[in-house]
Design an enzyme around this catalytic site. Structure first.
Site, PDB file in Angstrom:
ATOM      1  N   CYS A   1       0.090  15.528 -15.879  1.00 42.91           N
ATOM      2  CA  CYS A   1      -1.078  15.172 -15.067  1.00 42.91           C
ATOM      3  C   CYS A   1      -2.278  14.844 -15.939  1.00 42.91           C
ATOM      4  O   CYS A   1      -2.673  15.643 -16.792  1.00 42.91           O
ATOM      5  CB  CYS A   1      -1.403  16.285 -14.088  1.00 42.91           C
ATOM      6  SG  CYS A   1      -0.219  16.332 -12.746  1.00 42.91           S
TER       7      CYS A   1
ATOM      8  N   CYS B   1       2.326 -25.757 -10.267  1.00 46.85           N
ATOM      9  CA  CYS B   1       3.005 -25.831 -11.560  1.00 46.85           C
ATOM     10  C   CYS B   1       2.221 -26.759 -12.490  1.00 46.85           C
ATOM     11  O   CYS B   1       2.046 -26.478 -13.682  1.00 46.85           O
ATOM     12  CB  CYS B   1       4.441 -26.325 -11.396  1.00 46.85           C
ATOM     13  SG  CYS B   1       4.550 -27.908 -10.539  1.00 46.85           S
TER      14      CYS B   1
ATOM     15  N   CYS C   1       5.631 -22.108 -14.945  1.00 44.95           N
ATOM     16  CA  CYS C   1       5.749 -22.879 -13.701  1.00 44.95           C
ATOM     17  C   CYS C   1       6.665 -22.158 -12.715  1.00 44.95           C
ATOM     18  O   CYS C   1       6.389 -22.121 -11.518  1.00 44.95           O
ATOM     19  CB  CYS C   1       6.247 -24.297 -13.968  1.00 44.95           C
ATOM     20  SG  CYS C   1       7.802 -24.378 -14.863  1.00 44.95           S
TER      21      CYS C   1
ATOM     22  N   CYS D   1       5.199 -21.048  -9.038  1.00 39.10           N
ATOM     23  CA  CYS D   1       5.668 -21.858  -7.902  1.00 39.10           C
ATOM     24  C   CYS D   1       5.856 -20.960  -6.683  1.00 39.10           C
ATOM     25  O   CYS D   1       6.511 -19.934  -6.759  1.00 39.10           O
ATOM     26  CB  CYS D   1       6.993 -22.554  -8.251  1.00 39.10           C
ATOM     27  SG  CYS D   1       7.685 -23.478  -6.856  1.00 39.10           S
TER      28      CYS D   1
HETATM   29  C1  LIG Z   1      -1.248  12.847  -5.053  1.00 33.46           C
HETATM   30  C2  LIG Z   1      -0.322  13.043  -6.207  1.00 33.46           C
HETATM   31  C3  LIG Z   1      -0.188  14.312  -6.747  1.00 33.46           C
HETATM   32  C4  LIG Z   1       0.658  14.506  -7.789  1.00 33.46           C
HETATM   33  N1  LIG Z   1       0.823  15.763  -8.250  1.00 33.46           N
HETATM   34  C5  LIG Z   1       1.715  15.991  -9.229  1.00 33.46           C
HETATM   35  C6  LIG Z   1       2.009  17.299  -9.644  1.00 33.46           C
HETATM   36  O1  LIG Z   1       1.452  18.282  -9.145  1.00 33.46           O
HETATM   37  N2  LIG Z   1       2.905  17.473 -10.612  1.00 33.46           N
HETATM   38  C7  LIG Z   1       3.550  16.441 -11.212  1.00 33.46           C
HETATM   39  O2  LIG Z   1       4.379  16.661 -12.084  1.00 33.46           O
HETATM   40  N3  LIG Z   1       3.312  15.173 -10.855  1.00 33.46           N
HETATM   41  C8  LIG Z   1       2.424  14.926  -9.855  1.00 33.46           C
HETATM   42  N4  LIG Z   1       2.222  13.641  -9.434  1.00 33.46           N
HETATM   43  C9  LIG Z   1       2.937  12.542 -10.091  1.00 33.46           C
HETATM   44  C10 LIG Z   1       4.220  12.148  -9.349  1.00 33.46           C
HETATM   45  O3  LIG Z   1       5.137  13.236  -9.345  1.00 33.46           O
HETATM   46  C11 LIG Z   1       4.931  10.953 -10.000  1.00 33.46           C
HETATM   47  O4  LIG Z   1       5.252  11.285 -11.334  1.00 33.46           O
HETATM   48  C12 LIG Z   1       4.073   9.711 -10.004  1.00 33.46           C
HETATM   49  O5  LIG Z   1       3.358   9.617  -8.802  1.00 33.46           O
HETATM   50  C13 LIG Z   1       4.871   8.431 -10.243  1.00 33.46           C
HETATM   51  O6  LIG Z   1       5.838   8.210  -9.250  1.00 33.46           O
HETATM   52  P1  LIG Z   1       5.592   7.191  -8.004  1.00 33.46           P
HETATM   53  O7  LIG Z   1       5.226   5.883  -8.575  1.00 33.46           O
HETATM   54  O8  LIG Z   1       6.897   7.202  -7.208  1.00 33.46           O
HETATM   55  O9  LIG Z   1       4.471   7.781  -7.182  1.00 33.46           O
HETATM   56  C14 LIG Z   1       1.372  13.426  -8.347  1.00 33.46           C
HETATM   57  C15 LIG Z   1       1.223  12.165  -7.811  1.00 33.46           C
HETATM   58  C16 LIG Z   1       0.408  11.968  -6.713  1.00 33.46           C
HETATM   59  C17 LIG Z   1       0.274  10.609  -6.110  1.00 33.46           C
HETATM   60  S1  SF4 Z   2       6.378 -26.417  -5.035  1.00 35.67           S
HETATM   61 FE1  SF4 Z   2       6.737 -25.647  -7.116  1.00 35.67          FE
HETATM   62  S2  SF4 Z   2       7.522 -27.439  -8.198  1.00 35.67           S
HETATM   63 FE2  SF4 Z   2       6.560 -28.236  -6.334  1.00 35.67          FE
HETATM   64  S3  SF4 Z   2       4.464 -28.697  -6.928  1.00 35.67           S
HETATM   65 FE3  SF4 Z   2       4.431 -26.595  -6.145  1.00 35.67          FE
HETATM   66  S4  SF4 Z   2       4.707 -25.323  -7.990  1.00 35.67           S
HETATM   67 FE4  SF4 Z   2       5.301 -27.410  -8.537  1.00 35.67          FE
END
Ligand SMILES: Cc1cc2nc3c(=O)[nH]c(=O)nc-3n(C[C@H](O)[C@H](O)[C@H](O)COP(=O)(O)O)c2cc1C
Ligand code: SF4
Ligand SMILES: Cc1cc2nc3c(=O)[nH]c(=O)nc-3n(C[C@H](O)[C@H](O)[C@H](O)COP(=O)(O)OP(=O)(O)OC[C@H]3O[C@@H](n4cnc5c(N)ncnc54)[C@H](O)[C@@H]3O)c2cc1C
Ligand code: SF4
Ligand code: SF4
Lengths: 446, 434
Positions: B139, B353, B386, B390
């Site tokens: 954390c 693009c 591109c 796109c």
């Molecule tokens: C609100 C919140 C509280 C968290 N509290 C903890 C915690 O107490 N301990 C911990 O190891 N990680 C904590 N995390 C981290 C999450 O466990 C996790 O590692 C992180 O959110 C990335 O995963 P995600 O992208 O699926 O959210 C917390 C995350 C959030 C959003």
């Molecule tokens: S649709 Fe894709 S290929 Fe066609 S002009 Fe737009 S970005 Fe270019």
């Protein structure tokens, strides 16, 4: 309140107040803020965007949509209004399905364009609600310009001239400004007195005086205006209407669609506006659709648009046609009116089927009669009497690219001038461009 | 049907989807519902020392970054470890484990960096019947200022020391949770291994400020006009997590150390990617916090379907399959030549693009007056920009030039034999290819 749906003849109060209000509510309602963000996010910010080219006023659409998406709708509105001072009205009335949205790459990709019109409304509404006028006048030039007509063309021209420091006087035949924005556009496109609010907002620029009930040809002459002003712009639209040339055309309840719509737009209480139980509209353009749809919304039981050519030739867009049919209007094609029935008291219209022979439209012997207690003629508007000095191109005032007429010092634009579609946005573009040319001319002359 | 049963450093669970230590695993009520929804295991919200409970802020503790239609792309938090009394948590854990013996229940722990503190608390927690420990060295806010969490995780020596204390104290598996707030993840991973860790889990959250309120001139989330860096997680952090997992999986001395993959896992596909890069299972926090516990049903069905389609019967069969293909830049084949190809039927003529290539890349796309966009092979360096900009999927693709073809940009014939930077003539330390 009771409804009198099936009252015969031409009668008021066919539907209740509540129904009328619901029927005439905004066709394309404003976005809620989150909706606008989602809609804006769909724009790809195209390079050299095709939608810009398709807009007659060439608004930088990807830029204004990006400004909405990034939380600056006021900046978006400025981008819009810089090109099109009536961007608020155009957002409501432009047939986007044949303009910007038709060109949108997402229309090609998935048949679902970015909703440019509604986004434009979102941005301009926010700015106008704040009562901000983002433009100021440059130093006064001391030059004066007369503008004839306070419709979209005249207003766009006047505003751009005022921005450049010229003093403008608009001569308007009617007691109210806005032109067809006020008297012609369907009520469900311009709700809550938008035309007048936009007019008041536009005049905040300063330097524009409107003289109402002053008509060219009725007390005012072109040469008089030329004497009194450094330049003249004509934006008087199309004051006349085409006639059917049929016997009985003068019968009661055989009316010009534009007059009916003007009455409707000015009515304080729509339930007091009489409409027939069986309505026949003759024509194939936007006016025909608007008259038919609004008759239906007032409670007419049967409304039929009759057009003399095939449906594909109708100048009302596919969207407008669909709208009409969705509201319960019947569209009959390939039929031309040949008789008004009823001996003075209208009872119906007789049509003959038409055919194209050698590229010419021919009336056949096969006829049918539609019962009608009200008939609207929507077969085109024409230029009312114009000063003799002006050369015409077909039935409109001849102009070059910048709106110059055949008379030096006189410009024209909008519906009265040749070239371009008869649309609000085209009138704005022509008025604006003429103003720029007038400005350049006056600057050169000083 | 594929068998999703997973044994991760000796701990078996019916599927590889665990809830990460965080609010979703904060209490009995949540965890019971999570297990009912189908989660394979939970890492209980981090436990701290006995004594007066931790105090959290009473204003907003989360900030966020959104994409289109307000889709949550990144979440940031300034929450601390559990703020409930230790004994309450332990009683609840005991009851839950008893009722769900087939699910994994891991105790996350964070106490001060003192031997006695760790050696006293682990046995007490073990009495709950939990399946293992996760040492929270991750954390980045609040606890770190008190010398815990990432303050430990950023110093490999401390990691090794605390891990060793724990291993001396318990027979249960010890997982070390790593912080990404380091310049090289291999140091902490190696330290955990050297201290005797049974596995590592990563990533914890990333130091971040999600946004600045331009009216109050304060960072978000804002507490009474002030803000502090919080921990970033959710879909936005997945690429960072994937790389760190892969680094540990492919590094010779840490290779083989079981990894619990964490960071932005939102769908079955994300999980499959972590597993392919060497994770033995995955942990999920933000996705559950965004959509609720039910998402595990999609994860289970999606992973099973994909494994069936691929002919994999067990999760172990997938673990690390992509690791051999993660390499250093210098080993990439410089004789591999591609060119962008635009499918004119799919093209919607938006010109993105063109703008991208013309303004910011290699001026290799032409635009005709009627908006036909074409790649100029003699300019295209195959950068892929591109393709990335796109808006139409598969409209621009990369075509591989076959050996013998001429690359119009360089005028050279494409060679059959791969050749990388180590043998390139421009490389002063190139070894002659033999
Ligand atoms: C609100 C919140 C509280 C968290 N509290 C903890 C915690 O107490 N301990 C911990 O190891 N990680 C904590 N995390 C981290 C999450 O466990 C996790 O590692 C992180 O959110 C990335 O995963 P995600 O992208 O699926 O959210 C917390 C995350 C959030 C959003
Ligand atoms: S649709 Fe894709 S290929 Fe066609 S002009 Fe737009 S970005 Fe270019
Ligand atoms: C029923 C109807 C529906 C329409 N719907 C749409 C729509 O949905 N979308 C769209 O884009 N376009 C629509 N149009 C077309 C659009 O309204 C016109 O193209 C546009 O208003 C033209 O602007 P203008 O300034 O040239 O003329 P107008 O709007 O006609 O304005 C001309 C002004 O000049 C005044 N005037 C006339 N003669 C004189 C004179 N001699 N002296 C002084 N003043 C004079 C008039 O009173 C009026 O105020 C519609 C038209 C009609 C008739
Ligand atoms: S064409 Fe459509 S997507 Fe492209 S810039 Fe215009 S509105 Fe946006
Ligand atoms: S999510 Fe629940 S606890 Fe959090 S602010 Fe909203 S209502 Fe309150």
């Amino acid at each position: 309140m009771t409804e009198h749906l099936r009252a015969s003849g031409v009668a008021a109060g066919r539907v209740s107040q509540d129904t009328v209000e619901a029927n005439f509510s905004d066709l394309h309602p404003a976005y809620a803020p989150h909706e606008a963000m989602v809609a804006a996010d769909r724009c790809y910010f195209c390079h050299d965007a095709p939608c810009i080219t398709a807009c007659p006023t060439a608004i930088d659409i990807p830029l204004f949509i990006r400004q909405i998406a990034t939380g600056t709708p006021e900046g978006a509105a400025e981008t819009i209004l810089e090109q099109n001072i009536l961007g608020g009205m155009c957002a409501r009335v432009c047939p986007t399905e044949t303009l910007c949205e038709q060109a949108c790459v997402r229309e090609a990709a998935e048949g679902k364009p970015v909703e440019i019109g509604r986004l434009q409304r979102h941005a301009t509404d926010i700015l106008m609600e704040k009562d901000v006028h983002p433009f100021t006048r440059t130093e006064a030039t001391g030059k004066t310009v007369a503008v004839v007509g306070a419709g979209p063309a005249g207003l766009a021209c006047a505003h751009r001239l005022a921005m450049h420091g010229h003093d403008v006087v608009i001569f308007e035949a009617r007691a109210k400004g806005g032109g067809l924005n006020e008297f012609g556009i369907a009520a469900y496109k311009s709700t809550e007195d938008f035309a007048q609010r936009e007019l008041d907002w536009l005049l905040q620029i300063g330097g524009i005086e409107i003289r109402y009930e002053q008509a060219l040809g009725d007390g005012l002459s072109l040469s008089g205006l030329q004497d009194d002003f450094d330049a003249v712009f004509l934006g008087m639209g199309l004051g006349g209407v085409n006639a059917l040339s049929l016997e009985g055309e003068e019968a009661d309840h055989v009316t010009d669609a534009v007059a009916f719509i003007a009455d409707l737009r000015q009515a304080e209480d729509l339930t007091a506006l009489p409409v027939g139980r069986r309505v026949v509209v003759i024509g194939g353009g936007m006016t025909a659709v608007d008259a038919a749809v609004q008759s239906k919304l007032l409670g007419a039981e049967e409304v039929t648009i009759v057009y003399r050519r095939g449906q594909e030739a109708m100048s009302a867009s596919k969207y407008e046609q669909d709208l009409a049919q969705q509201k319960g209007v019947r569209i009959v094609c390939n039929a031309a009116p040949v008789g008004i029935e009823g001996n003075g008291a209208l009872s119906g219209v007789t049509f003959a089927y038409t055919e194209a022979r050698d590229g010419k439209l021919v009336v056949t012997d096969e006829t049918f009669t539609l019962p009608a207690d009200q008939v609207f003629k929507a077969i085109g508007q024409t230029l009312a009497e114009t000063p003799e000095a002006l050369k015409l191109d077909g039935r409109k005032i001849a102009v070059d690219g910048a709106g110059r007429t055949s008379v030096a010092g006189v410009w024209a634009g909008g519906d009265c001038a040749a070239g371009g579609d008869d649309l609000t946005v085209t009138a704005v573009a022509e008025g604006r461009d003429a103003a720029l040319d007038i400005h350049a001319t006056l600057a050169g002359a000083s | 049907m594929a068998d999703l049963t997973t044994t991760f450093c000796g701990i078996t669970s019916p599927n590889p989807f665990w809830l990460a230590s965080a609010p979703p695993t904060d209490k009995e009520y949540n965890v019971r519902r999570a297990f009912e929804a189908g989660w394979g295991g939970v890492v209980w919200k981090t436990l701290g020392e006995d004594g007066p409970p931790i105090v959290n802020v009473n204003g907003p503790r989360y900030g966020a970054v959104w994409g289109a239609d307000r889709r949550l792309l990144g979440l940031n938090n300034i929450e601390l470890i559990t703020d409930r009394p230790l004994q309450v948590n332990l009683d609840e854990m005991t009851r839950v484990k008893k009722d769900y013996p087939d699910r994994a229940l891991i105790a996350s722990v964070m106490v001060p960096c003192e031997e006695a503190a760790w050696k006293e608390i682990l046995p007490r927690i073990a009495e709950t019947g939990c399946d293992g420990f996760e040492l929270n060295f991750g954390c980045p806010h609040g606890m770190a200022e008190r010398g815990m969490g990432s303050a430990v995780g950023q110093v490999p020596e401390y990691i090794e020391m605390v891990t060793r204390w724990c291993k001396e104290t318990t027979d249960l598996p010890v997982i070390v949770k790593l912080t990404p707030n380091v310049t090289n993840i291999l140091g902490p991973a190696q330290a955990a291994k050297d201290g005797g860790a049974d596995a590592v889990s990563l990533i914890n959250t990333i130091n971040s400020i999600t946004s600045v309120n331009l009216d109050t001139m304060s960072p978000e989330p804002m507490i009474d006009g002030k803000g502090t860096h919080g921990g970033y997680c959710g879909p936005a952090v997945k690429p960072i997590a994937l790389n760190m997992v892969a680094e540990i999986a492919r590094n010779p001395t840490t290779h083989g150390l079981p990894i619990s993959g964490i960071g932005g896992v939102t769908t079955w596909r994300d999980a499959a990617e972590f597993i392919a890069l060497g994770a033995g299972n995955v942990q999920v926090c933000t996705a559950a916090m965004t959509y609720g516990f039910k998402i595990v049903q999609e994860m289970v069905s999606g992973l099973s379907q994909w494994m069936d389609e691929q002919g994999h019967t067990r999760v172990e069969d997938v673990v690390g399959r992509a690791v051999p293909n993660v390499t250093d830049w210098q080993y990439l084949n410089l004789n591999y030549v591609t060119k962008a190809r635009i499918d004119q039927d799919a093209c919607i003529k938006c010109g993105r693009c063109y703008a991208a290539c013309e303004d910011t890349s290699h001026q290799a796309i032409s635009m005709s007056p009627d908006r036909v966009f074409e790649v100029m092979d003699d300019e295209c360096v195959a950068c892929n920009l591109c393709v990335n900009v796109c808006p139409v999927e598969d409209c621009i693709t990369m075509e591989t030039l076959t050996p013998g073809a001429v690359d119009e940009r360089t005028g050279k014939t494409v060679e059959e034999e791969p050749a990388n930077w180590t043998v390139h003539p421009n490389n002063p330390s190139a070894t002659a290819a033999e």
